[in-house]
Design an enzyme around this catalytic site. Structure first.
Site, PDB file in Angstrom:
ATOM      1  N   LYS A  71       0.851  -1.198   0.000  1.00 41.47           N
ATOM      2  CA  LYS A  71       0.000   0.000   0.000  1.00 41.47           C
ATOM      3  C   LYS A  71       0.881   1.240   0.000  1.00 41.47           C
ATOM      4  CE  LYS A  71      -2.432   1.383   3.615  1.00 41.47           C
ATOM      5  NZ  LYS A  71      -3.470   1.402   4.674  1.00 41.47           N
ATOM      6  N   GLN A 143     -13.621   7.232   9.592  1.00 43.04           N
ATOM      7  CA  GLN A 143     -13.267   5.979  10.250  1.00 43.04           C
ATOM      8  C   GLN A 143     -14.352   5.494  11.210  1.00 43.04           C
ATOM      9  OE1 GLN A 143     -10.826   3.967   9.727  1.00 43.04           O
ATOM     10  NE2 GLN A 143      -9.185   5.104   8.757  1.00 43.04           N
ATOM     11  N   ALA A 224      -4.279   7.232  16.892  1.00 44.13           N
ATOM     12  CA  ALA A 224      -2.843   7.553  16.857  1.00 44.13           C
ATOM     13  C   ALA A 224      -2.133   6.738  15.780  1.00 44.13           C
ATOM     14  CB  ALA A 224      -2.212   7.286  18.221  1.00 44.13           C
ATOM     15  N   LYS A 229       0.894  11.670  18.617  1.00 43.66           N
ATOM     16  CA  LYS A 229      -0.554  11.554  18.772  1.00 43.66           C
ATOM     17  C   LYS A 229      -0.887  10.750  20.027  1.00 43.66           C
ATOM     18  CE  LYS A 229      -1.984  12.125  13.964  1.00 43.66           C
ATOM     19  NZ  LYS A 229      -2.798  11.566  12.852  1.00 43.66           N
TER      20      LYS A 229
END
Length: 330
Positions: A71, A143, A224, A229
């Protein structure tokens, strides 16, 4: 032989969660058994464009099937404002392991959303209380949808509480699911008291306090994905049975990266990897457990497993656009 070009609609149509969740579980198991290869995620930083590229290759052998692919994904934070493009875009190349033929080129953005939801569902199945019926979601972006779609395949979810700074995003989420669930807007604290909590935000300062989380809540910390994050207060992580997807990735860029770098949280505070639970090397939820947390960074093996499911169904249904990428046609 032709390569299938599968856009976001094709990926969505051929990624049913009741098949995707078991495939992601198979991927975690293969990784734990040593039947997978997953080199570290590599980065190309482009500060001049306020963005970066990331490459995520993997191979896995699940026993009845194997799969390989890579990816290519970006994060360009100025895209929406300057170019009317998504901040994050992905392209997946799915290849036949036995001869390297490129079987498909898929939209990696939709694929990522689907496999991320499925990963949360695998963790929820092993770590949430068996009779979990309420799901809290913090962050109503793209998401959040697959969190509910996937988790509802492993638990009988009835009530959903969604929290977000944007009333518009919350309204869209409620509109999408109100015919299937008792879904309503709520505060972070209300969402955190549910049986299952999924956090899907990009914040760098914790927004979920220890006092807010229910005593037997399972938390999927999904937001995160980069250094710095951090969604959950350190006390949540320290009090929980803490399960990660991959040690290197989570300590570098997962939910635990900030307290881990600061020395607040160490290796002894990590219960284990989700793959260990999937293959039975460690127990999932037990009667003595209180809060459980799954720290998910997203693994390349998940993308490959998801691509396998999508390609097999798209090929069966003649979905997508078949073309002669390599010029092999006579």
């Amino acid at each position: 032989m032709k390569t299938l070009l599968l856009n976001s609609d094709d990926v969505h149509e051929n990624a049913a969660m009741d098949e995707l969740v078991p495939a992601i579980e198979d991927a975690f198991a293969a990784y734990q058994r040593g039947d997978a290869q997953m080199p570290p995620k590599s980065y190309i930083d482009l500060p001049e464009y306020n963005g970066d590229f990331r490459s995520m290759p993997a191979y896995l052998d699940a026993g009845e099937w194997d799969a390989a692919g890579v990816k290519w994904v970006n994060v360009h934070t100025d895209n929406e404002e300057q170019y009317d493009l998504p901040t994050v875009m992905g392209t997946m190349i799915y290849s036949d392991p036995k001869n390297a033929f490129p079987l498909a080129i898929l939209d990696g953005t939709e694929l990522t959303m689907k496999r991320t939801g499925a990963a949360a569902a695998v963790a929820t199945d092993h770590l949430a209380v068996a009779d979990a019926s309420s799901l809290g979601i913090v962050g109503a972006g793209v998401q959040s949808y697959t969190q509910l779609e996937a988790i509802s395949t492993v638990r009988d979810i009835e009530e959903v509480v969604v929290s977000d700074l944007s009333e518009e995003r919350v309204a869209r989420f409620i509109d999408a699911f109100q015919d299937q669930f008792d879904v309503r807007a709520g505060s972070i604290e209300e969402a955190a008291t549910c049986d299952v909590l999924s956090t899907v935000t990009p914040v760098e300062e914790p927004i979920v306090s220890r006092d807010a989380v229910g005593e037997h809540t399972h938390v999927n910390a999904m937001g995160a994905d980069a250094e710095g994050k951090h969604e959950l207060a350190d006390e949540v992580l320290l009090d929980a049975k803490l399960v990660i997807d991959d040690y290197e990735q989570t300590t570098h860029s997962g939910e635990i990266n900030v307290p881990y770098a600061a020395g607040v949280l160490g290796d002894d505070d990590i219960y284990g990897q989700i793959g260990e639970i999937v293959v039975g090397e460690r127990e999932g939820r037990t009667a003595d457990d209180g809060i459980t947390v799954f720290d998910s960074t997203g693994l390349a093996i998940q993308d490959v497993a998801a691509a396998h499911v999508v390609y097999e169904h798209a090929n069966e249904r003649d979905n997508g656009y078949a073309f002669d990428l390599l010029g092999l046609a006579e």
